[in-house]
Design a protein around this motif. Structure first.
Motif, PDB file in Angstrom:
ATOM      1  N   ASP A 179      20.401  25.996 -69.674  1.00 23.03           N
ATOM      2  CA  ASP A 179      21.663  25.568 -70.272  1.00 23.03           C
ATOM      3  C   ASP A 179      22.447  26.757 -70.851  1.00 23.03           C
ATOM      4  O   ASP A 179      23.118  26.643 -71.880  1.00 23.03           O
ATOM      5  CB  ASP A 179      21.417  24.515 -71.366  1.00 23.03           C
ATOM      6  CG  ASP A 179      22.701  23.816 -71.811  1.00 23.03           C
ATOM      7  OD1 ASP A 179      23.628  23.700 -70.995  1.00 23.03           O
ATOM      8  OD2 ASP A 179      22.779  23.414 -72.995  1.00 23.03           O
ATOM      9  N   ASN A 180      22.285  27.880 -70.190  1.00 26.72           N
ATOM     10  CA  ASN A 180      23.011  29.092 -70.609  1.00 26.72           C
ATOM     11  C   ASN A 180      22.678  29.478 -72.053  1.00 26.72           C
ATOM     12  O   ASN A 180      23.490  30.099 -72.754  1.00 26.72           O
ATOM     13  CB  ASN A 180      24.527  28.896 -70.450  1.00 26.72           C
ATOM     14  CG  ASN A 180      25.254  30.192 -70.186  1.00 26.72           C
ATOM     15  OD1 ASN A 180      24.644  31.203 -69.835  1.00 26.72           O
ATOM     16  ND2 ASN A 180      26.564  30.187 -70.355  1.00 26.72           N
ATOM     17  N   ASP A 181      21.478  29.077 -72.519  1.00 23.44           N
ATOM     18  CA  ASP A 181      20.978  29.412 -73.862  1.00 23.44           C
ATOM     19  C   ASP A 181      21.844  28.853 -74.989  1.00 23.44           C
ATOM     20  O   ASP A 181      21.863  29.397 -76.108  1.00 23.44           O
ATOM     21  CB  ASP A 181      20.856  30.937 -74.032  1.00 23.44           C
ATOM     22  CG  ASP A 181      19.782  31.526 -73.131  1.00 23.44           C
ATOM     23  OD1 ASP A 181      18.783  30.832 -72.884  1.00 23.44           O
ATOM     24  OD2 ASP A 181      19.960  32.667 -72.663  1.00 23.44           O
ATOM     25  N   GLN A 182      22.507  27.748 -74.767  1.00 21.58           N
ATOM     26  CA  GLN A 182      23.426  27.176 -75.770  1.00 21.58           C
ATOM     27  C   GLN A 182      22.711  26.114 -76.606  1.00 21.58           C
ATOM     28  O   GLN A 182      22.976  24.922 -76.499  1.00 21.58           O
ATOM     29  CB  GLN A 182      24.646  26.557 -75.064  1.00 21.58           C
ATOM     30  CG  GLN A 182      25.424  27.573 -74.243  1.00 21.58           C
ATOM     31  CD  GLN A 182      26.448  26.928 -73.320  1.00 21.58           C
ATOM     32  OE1 GLN A 182      27.558  27.405 -73.182  1.00 21.58           O
ATOM     33  NE2 GLN A 182      26.078  25.843 -72.670  1.00 21.58           N
ATOM     34  N   GLN A 183      21.796  26.566 -77.461  1.00 21.19           N
ATOM     35  CA  GLN A 183      21.008  25.598 -78.241  1.00 21.19           C
ATOM     36  C   GLN A 183      21.281  25.639 -79.746  1.00 21.19           C
ATOM     37  O   GLN A 183      20.642  24.909 -80.508  1.00 21.19           O
ATOM     38  CB  GLN A 183      19.507  25.857 -78.015  1.00 21.19           C
ATOM     39  CG  GLN A 183      18.972  25.364 -76.689  1.00 21.19           C
ATOM     40  CD  GLN A 183      18.992  26.433 -75.609  1.00 21.19           C
ATOM     41  OE1 GLN A 183      18.630  27.577 -75.855  1.00 21.19           O
ATOM     42  NE2 GLN A 183      19.426  26.067 -74.421  1.00 21.19           N
ATOM     43  N   THR A 184      22.189  26.478 -80.197  1.00 22.01           N
ATOM     44  CA  THR A 184      22.428  26.600 -81.642  1.00 22.01           C
ATOM     45  C   THR A 184      23.832  26.090 -81.964  1.00 22.01           C
ATOM     46  O   THR A 184      24.786  26.869 -82.082  1.00 22.01           O
ATOM     47  CB  THR A 184      22.271  28.056 -82.112  1.00 22.01           C
ATOM     48  OG1 THR A 184      21.062  28.602 -81.592  1.00 22.01           O
ATOM     49  CG2 THR A 184      22.215  28.125 -83.634  1.00 22.01           C
ATOM     50  N   ASP A 185      23.947  24.773 -82.061  1.00 27.79           N
ATOM     51  CA  ASP A 185      25.252  24.142 -82.295  1.00 27.79           C
ATOM     52  C   ASP A 185      25.403  23.832 -83.790  1.00 27.79           C
ATOM     53  O   ASP A 185      25.055  22.744 -84.254  1.00 27.79           O
ATOM     54  CB  ASP A 185      25.368  22.869 -81.461  1.00 27.79           C
ATOM     55  CG  ASP A 185      26.797  22.339 -81.394  1.00 27.79           C
ATOM     56  OD1 ASP A 185      27.571  22.631 -82.324  1.00 27.79           O
ATOM     57  OD2 ASP A 185      27.126  21.637 -80.426  1.00 27.79           O
ATOM     58  N   PHE A 186      25.926  24.798 -84.546  1.00 26.72           N
ATOM     59  CA  PHE A 186      26.139  24.591 -85.978  1.00 26.72           C
ATOM     60  C   PHE A 186      27.135  23.463 -86.241  1.00 26.72           C
ATOM     61  O   PHE A 186      26.973  22.692 -87.190  1.00 26.72           O
ATOM     62  CB  PHE A 186      26.650  25.876 -86.632  1.00 26.72           C
ATOM     63  CG  PHE A 186      25.629  26.965 -86.759  1.00 26.72           C
ATOM     64  CD1 PHE A 186      24.293  26.680 -86.960  1.00 26.72           C
ATOM     65  CD2 PHE A 186      26.000  28.305 -86.684  1.00 26.72           C
ATOM     66  CE1 PHE A 186      23.344  27.684 -87.085  1.00 26.72           C
ATOM     67  CE2 PHE A 186      25.062  29.320 -86.812  1.00 26.72           C
ATOM     68  CZ  PHE A 186      23.739  29.011 -87.010  1.00 26.72           C
TER      69      PHE A 186
END
Length: 427
Positions: free
Chosen positions: A281-288
């Protein structure tokens, strides 16, 4: 004599001489009033400080309040009433004299309130031309401290892949030296199985940032248990960003509870988020943005903290401060394919604070990784902004930055104590 009375020569000089005293006097009054206002401002600060000092956690008045079985005025040893006023006087020299300071402290239920009133005479200069030797200024300040403040803590712990970085420079160096691509992250890559850097870190005895945060959270429960004065005074809820990258969401690790032993046991199991494969997922795991929005809905309406029914709600946020999510249009930094890597967007913090919540922030310093090409291209350009953004997210006085060589557990405990022992001005 008739000619003398008719003569108008020199009347300007005569009128000027006659008006000189009231003109200089009026100008002097304006200057002296300005000086009096400066003095009043400094004395008001002294009064505010005195009101807070009287109800500080370890002040003799609060100690006496805890001994009292009923309500009423508090008589305690010790005098904090003149300390701050004496300092203000020293700063101004002989400009003014404090003529009266009165301090009263009362207890009502679990509230201790302080009342400070002051009066001072401010010496004049040019106003003395009008026979005004001094001005009188006065004011008051009140403070309130709840001896048993009830607080619900909502811990939001960043467990995303970036928290798999080595916890200290030594840990980072160990990972870099033992990975083929000089990677400082112990990525929990499920597809790699036993050969994942996550397992390698365990084998090498490397401590990662999430390991330290988990242990610090466990220790925090002990701190809260030691500090509570009455049952149910502190309740804890613990959240992470998810167990695995395929299902990133606000994950409830510990539902809100006053059972701190249970919270401690559950917090000990907090681990790094897993990824199914490298680059998922394009390393998009930090959704503040999502986490802050969702946790706000969990906290409910803010309370005054005066009872277990109306607890104060505090967000306790622990992170390295770098978001990584899909934000193609509203990212504060440049994007790649819609992927947004940025320091935390403080608008989300401001939205929570506007609802009355306090936010305590523990920033685990994002380590520079000069051997990492991704870091050099995308994170390094805003590295210097991360700390400031995290501090802006926090409520006043509730920010700690912890470097890799410092104790995260000690910092988390200190931040907790700062939250629960802060008296406030009430008027």
């Amino acid at each position: 004599m008739r000619n003398i009375w008719r003569d108008r020569n020199g009347n300007f000089a005569i009128m000027t001489a006659l008006l000189a005293v009231p003109l200089f006097g009026a100008a002097g009054v304006a200057l002296d009033i300005s000086q009096a206002l400066v003095v009043k401002e400094d004395l008001q600060k002294a009064a505010d400080a005195t009101a807070l000092a009287a109800i500080a956690k370890n002040s003799p008045y609060v100690i006496e309040a805890r001994k009292m079985s009923g309500d009423g005025p508090i008589i305690a040893q010790g005098n904090v009433s003149m300390d701050f006023f004496n300092k203000a006087s020293a700063d101004h020299g002989d400009d003014f004299v404090v003529t009266n300071v009165a301090l009263k402290v009362n207890k009502t239920g679990n509230e201790v309130e302080s009342y400070v009133e002051y009066k001072a005479t401010v010496n004049t200069t040019l106003s003395q031309l009008l026979n005004m030797e001094f001005f009188t200024v006065s004011g008051k300040a009140t403070g309130k401290y709840v001896t048993e403040r009830y607080t619900n803590f909502y811990l939001l712990l960043d467990n995303t892949p970036s928290m798999g970085v080595g916890a200290t420079p030594r840990d980072v160096a160990t990972l870099v030296a033992n990975t083929r691509d000089q990677c400082a992250f112990a990525c929990h890559d499920v597809s790699a199985g036993a050969n994942s850097y996550y397992n390698l870190a365990k084998k090498l005895g490397v401590t990662t940032r999430i390991d330290v945060v988990s242990k610090a959270t466990v220790a925090l429960m002990d701190t809260a248990a030691d500090m509570r004065l009455v049952p149910n005074q502190y309740r804890m809820a613990v959240y992470t960003f998810g167990e695995k990258a395929e299902d990133t969401k606000l994950l409830e690790v510990v539902p809100l509870t006053a059972d701190l032993a249970l919270a401690k046991s559950s917090a000990s199991k907090i681990d790094l988020m897993s990824i199914p494969k490298q680059g998922y997922d394009n390393d998009q795991q930090t959704d503040f943005d999502r986490a802050m929005t969702q946790i706000g809905s969990k906290m409910g309406l803010q309370g005054d903290g005066n009872s277990a029914v109306t607890p104060e709600k505090v967000l306790f946020f622990v992170s390295d401060g770098v978001g990584d999510s899909y934000k193609p249009t509203i990212c504060t930094k440049r994007t790649t394919g819609g992927r947004c890597q940025e320091p935390i967007d403080t608008k989300l913090c401001s939205a929570l604070k506007s609802q009355g919540y306090r936010i305590a922030v523990l920033y685990t310093t994002y380590l520079p990784l000069p051997t990492d090409g991704w870091y050099n291209q995308w994170i390094s350009p805003f590295q210097s902004e991360i700390s400031g953004r995290m501090q802006d997210c926090a409520s006043p006085g509730l920010f700690f930055e912890v470097s890799p060589t410092q104790g995260i557990a000690d910092a988390m405990s200190a931040l907790f104590k700062r939250v629960v022992t802060s008296p406030r001005l009430s008027g």
